[in-house]
Design an enzyme around this catalytic site. Sequence first.
Site, PDB file in Angstrom:
ATOM      1  N   ASP A 274       0.804  -1.231   0.069  1.00 35.03           N
ATOM      2  CA  ASP A 274      -0.053  -0.065   0.013  1.00 35.03           C
ATOM      3  C   ASP A 274       0.790   1.469  -0.088  1.00 35.03           C
ATOM      4  O   ASP A 274       1.854   1.297   0.591  1.00 35.03           O
ATOM      5  CB  ASP A 274      -0.694   0.000   1.240  1.00 35.03           C
ATOM      6  CG  ASP A 274      -2.036   1.123   1.320  1.00 35.03           C
ATOM      7  OD1 ASP A 274      -2.939   1.345   0.345  1.00 35.03           O
ATOM      8  OD2 ASP A 274      -1.854   1.736   2.224  1.00 35.03           O
TER       9      ASP A 274
ATOM     10  N   GLU B 129       1.948  -0.007  -4.989  1.00 34.43           N
ATOM     11  CA  GLU B 129       0.815   0.843  -5.222  1.00 34.43           C
ATOM     12  C   GLU B 129       1.489   2.135  -5.262  1.00 34.43           C
ATOM     13  O   GLU B 129       1.994   2.743  -4.210  1.00 34.43           O
ATOM     14  CB  GLU B 129      -0.418   0.903  -4.277  1.00 34.43           C
ATOM     15  CG  GLU B 129      -1.396   1.995  -4.626  1.00 34.43           C
ATOM     16  CD  GLU B 129      -2.032   2.410  -3.418  1.00 34.43           C
ATOM     17  OE1 GLU B 129      -3.402   3.029  -3.981  1.00 34.43           O
ATOM     18  OE2 GLU B 129      -1.648   2.354  -2.158  1.00 34.43           O
TER      19      GLU B 129
END
Length: 524
Positions: free
Chosen positions: A201, A264
Amino acid sequence: MSERPWWHGAVLYQVYPRSFADANGDGIGDLAGITARLGYFVELGVDAIWISPIYPSPMADFGYDVADYCDVDPRFGSLADFDALLARAHALGLRVLLDFVPNHSSDQHPWFVASRSSRENPKRDWYIWRDPSPGGGAPNNWISDFGGPAWEYDAATSQYYSHAFLKEQPDLNWRNPALRAAMIDAMRFWFDRGVDGFRIDVLWHMVKHAEFPDNPANPDFHEGLGEMWRVLQTHSTDQPEVHAIAAELRALADAYGERLLIGEIYLPVERLMAYYGAPDAPGVHLPFNFQLIDAPWNARALARLIEGYERALPEGGWPNWVLGNHDRPRAATRFGEPQARVAAMLLLTLRGTPTIYYGDEIGMGDVAIPTDMVADPRELRDPGKGLGRDRVRTPMAWDASPAAGFSTGAPWLPLHDDWPTRNVSAQRNDAASMWRLHRDLLSLRRRTPALALGDWLPVASEGDVLAYERRLGDARVLVALNLGTAYAPFALPDWARALRVALSTVAGDPDPRLLAPNEGMILT
């Protein structure tokens, strides 16, 4: 294919666990629900699933505020449930990836509770603490991605802590060796259990400028944008030191064999490429390529985008593509179903590893959420800007039974209005459905190595037609996509005249020389 990493020929599928399948009837999806549906992934034809966060969490940001990196939230089940899911998936030949959330934890994580207890606590430096600015107030002008200052004042210790997102999500300090080691250990915990990789993330957020200067004002800001866009994140993201961290995570993954790391990273292509790393310090295997989500949807712009991305890739860098995820509008809403079918064909025939977002294979669109059911903190903090993500996180529709087969209870978010007909069971039996198109595309990709692994080469086309070749050795495949709503002529290249249409997105007798409106076709 045996000489390549498994993900080169693979198709990934993102599972948002709250909304995929609920086994215990509480209206929230869980691990047992996913386990019960693992056969579905085999039937559809995907190779790996990525499960969004399942860690213990107060759910201020629905799992992206982690309170324990080495356990499972009771809402989703237990470690035993996860082990059962993993074992069953591996028995079916499926890989399983988890989300890893390294930029921030929950403010209820024991590490942060200790960190904020006093300035002298050994874990104080595991988070980012700063004195007020000389004139008082926040240390600098950084803005949270959810709006408001990226700093929260702690009266007990008279300092501010950094939070790139909610104040309930304090940023971890990756410059601290002990914190860094603890996070590496957390990743190792899951590798030891057998997970096949991680989606990392907000990787580009993980390190902040050591001197914490103000970010420059955004010259293109206007009030229609979210507040986070008032400044450019020059000093609060994408710092040079992040690449050493990515290399360390990659070294850990490589020590376990063929484990996949996906980053990401929302950055322009030229900056994105740095996250592949260097030959002596490789980074993540796949820095997520989000360009199709925001691209102008016309053939000429897409042709330039694809060619530019292919040229930018470093030597040995493997491409990847996505059309949507748990944060962005769904393809069916952006394009309408006829063109969403063409977009699916594009996604699954470009060179590289594609990721399908759950529900896109049945054409689920964004769902209007009644005001009293809004749950997403981004919408609650900045209402009316269209930033809310609940609309793309609604429950999966499996059949026409109550709650669409998602749950025996009331779902935590409303279903799409047409769920009685837009569901897996109904589309499974409809040869013209979106689900059958996805299954047929995945089947064709699996039995056509040129589609899974071949080179990508542009093919001359005009107007609304986007065309390209996939080539592996002597095998050649032609893909032609009509991104418009009118019939479009296409000059078939000489080498392709002997090919036959293997799949079209529309019914009827396909003619590759004249594409129907919203028609995509593959010739093999």
